[in-house]
Design a protein around this motif. Structure first.
Motif, mmCIF file in Angstrom:
data_model
loop_
_atom_site.group_PDB
_atom_site.id
_atom_site.type_symbol
_atom_site.label_atom_id
_atom_site.label_comp_id
_atom_site.label_asym_id
_atom_site.label_seq_id
_atom_site.Cartn_x
_atom_site.Cartn_y
_atom_site.Cartn_z
ATOM 1 N N ASN A 142 -17.494 2.084 -7.612
ATOM 2 C CA ASN A 142 -18.265 0.909 -7.991
ATOM 3 C C ASN A 142 -19.455 0.688 -7.076
ATOM 4 N N GLY A 143 -19.297 1.014 -5.781
ATOM 5 C CA GLY A 143 -20.348 0.765 -4.794
ATOM 6 C C GLY A 143 -21.679 1.368 -5.196
ATOM 7 N N ALA A 144 -21.633 2.534 -5.860
ATOM 8 C CA ALA A 144 -22.854 3.259 -6.194
ATOM 9 C C ALA A 144 -23.734 2.495 -7.190
ATOM 10 N N ILE A 145 -23.127 1.904 -8.214
ATOM 11 C CA ILE A 145 -23.938 1.241 -9.257
ATOM 12 C C ILE A 145 -23.297 -0.101 -9.643
ATOM 13 N N THR A 146 -23.196 -0.990 -8.661
ATOM 14 C CA THR A 146 -22.546 -2.277 -8.879
ATOM 15 C C THR A 146 -23.152 -3.030 -10.066
#
Lengths: 217, 217
Positions: A142-146
């Protein structure tokens, strides 16, 4: 004969493990229990055939347990986690969870009354693995494309629901190589890495669609 | 015929409302949805008979939806709330939730393959109302005897589970006066006061036990 202690067989106990695993996935908000439930769902049928205890009661119990592990559990996991992916999507999470569980229930009821070779529509354990592994992977990466992945997950739940109630034919026993790859993917998923499972399920899902299209054209 | 759009009838849509209500009870941790689900569970059978659309598919779908509203939902509500009644009972909550759902699944599977008049074992909607109304009331009146009610609720879940899988006969259609009192109790329960429902369910539960005992002695 209506005494449960007289009709219950060893394979029915395996089926009950399946429903308890599904319940634990809900109570503990944990994907691993859904993955393990798929193994026990495959096991109960094998045990019933090996011990020659295939029965109407067992088939009925199987459908009843499957809706918990592969219907309610994925629906609950969606609602419980969608807010982490895209805050504010809770209402949509509840809506898509409802659509998914209705499709799963219809899929199971049709399976219970039909007598055809192979599967019509994506089988519900495959549907559950499809949505759960993608939701699970989305939470990890999730961190990559919140903010975006919540919408992707909702769309995947919708597609899986529709594939379950559609008329696409799926093979009952895929090739042995696929079974080995799939078992490994489940094991890796239980250990916390769902990506191999995502790939297996995307392959299987497309396989049925492709097979039906090329067969019918 | 395997296309769902060709076999689904109006009563099946009522059944689907039942499963969505059960799912909402879980997602929103709310007893009222279980109470309303009982109404829709009674309605779908009536609609099927009135519209002459009783089918194997409908019966199958009914069992599949019942396990969600009257099996998973009460099990989840127990686990989610037991800690409020008696802190530290979470593990016991998970265990009794598992026992209850296994008994509910066995009860539904037996009902699906049996063809007898009346019910054998406490019907699962009654079992669900029994445990949910007592848990609901315990949460409301918890202040009076904090710490004790959790144990009472766990015991009630166990008893309800065993009554569902036992061989006690329950009447299918209780007297009209009971139906009116019962409908009122459900309405009052939905409005937040579960005590009338507790009384109705204790009466119905004992009724079957008493009837079986006096009949067999």
């Amino acid at each position: 004969m209506f005494k449960i202690r007289e009709i219950i067989t060893i394979s029915d106990y395996v089926t009950l493990i399946n429903i308890v695993l599904g319940l634990m996935a809900i109570l503990l908000n944990d994907f691993a229990f859904v993955y393990v439930a798929v193994v026990f769902d495959a096991l109960d049928g094998m045990v019933a055939r090996k011990t020659n205890t295939v029965s109407d009661f067992g088939a009925e119990l199987d459908s009843i347990c499957d809706v918990v592990s592969f219907g309610v559990a994925p629906a609950y996991l969606l609602y419980a986690n969608i807010g982490i992916l895209s805050p504010g999507l809770n209402m949509w999470g509840a809506l898509l969870a409802s659509v998914f569980i209705c499709c799963g229930a219809l899929r199971l009821a049709r399976f219970g009354v039909l007598d055809v070779k192979g599967f019509i529509g994506l089988p519900i354990p495959a549907g559950a693995l499809f949505v759960c592994s993608i939701l699970h992977a989305s939470l990890i990466y999730n961190g990559a494309i919140t903010g975006v992945l919540g919408y992707v997950v909702l769309f995947v739940y919708l597609i899986a629901g529709l594939l379950m109630i559609c008329d696409i034919r799926y093979p009952k026993y895929p090739r042995k190589a696929y079974l080995v790859a799939f078992s490994l993917a489940i094991l890796i998923g239980v250990l916390g890495q769902p990506i191999p499972l995502v790939l297996c399920l995307i392959f299987y899902t497309i396989y049925g669609v492709y097979g039906t299209l090329t067969h019918e054209l």
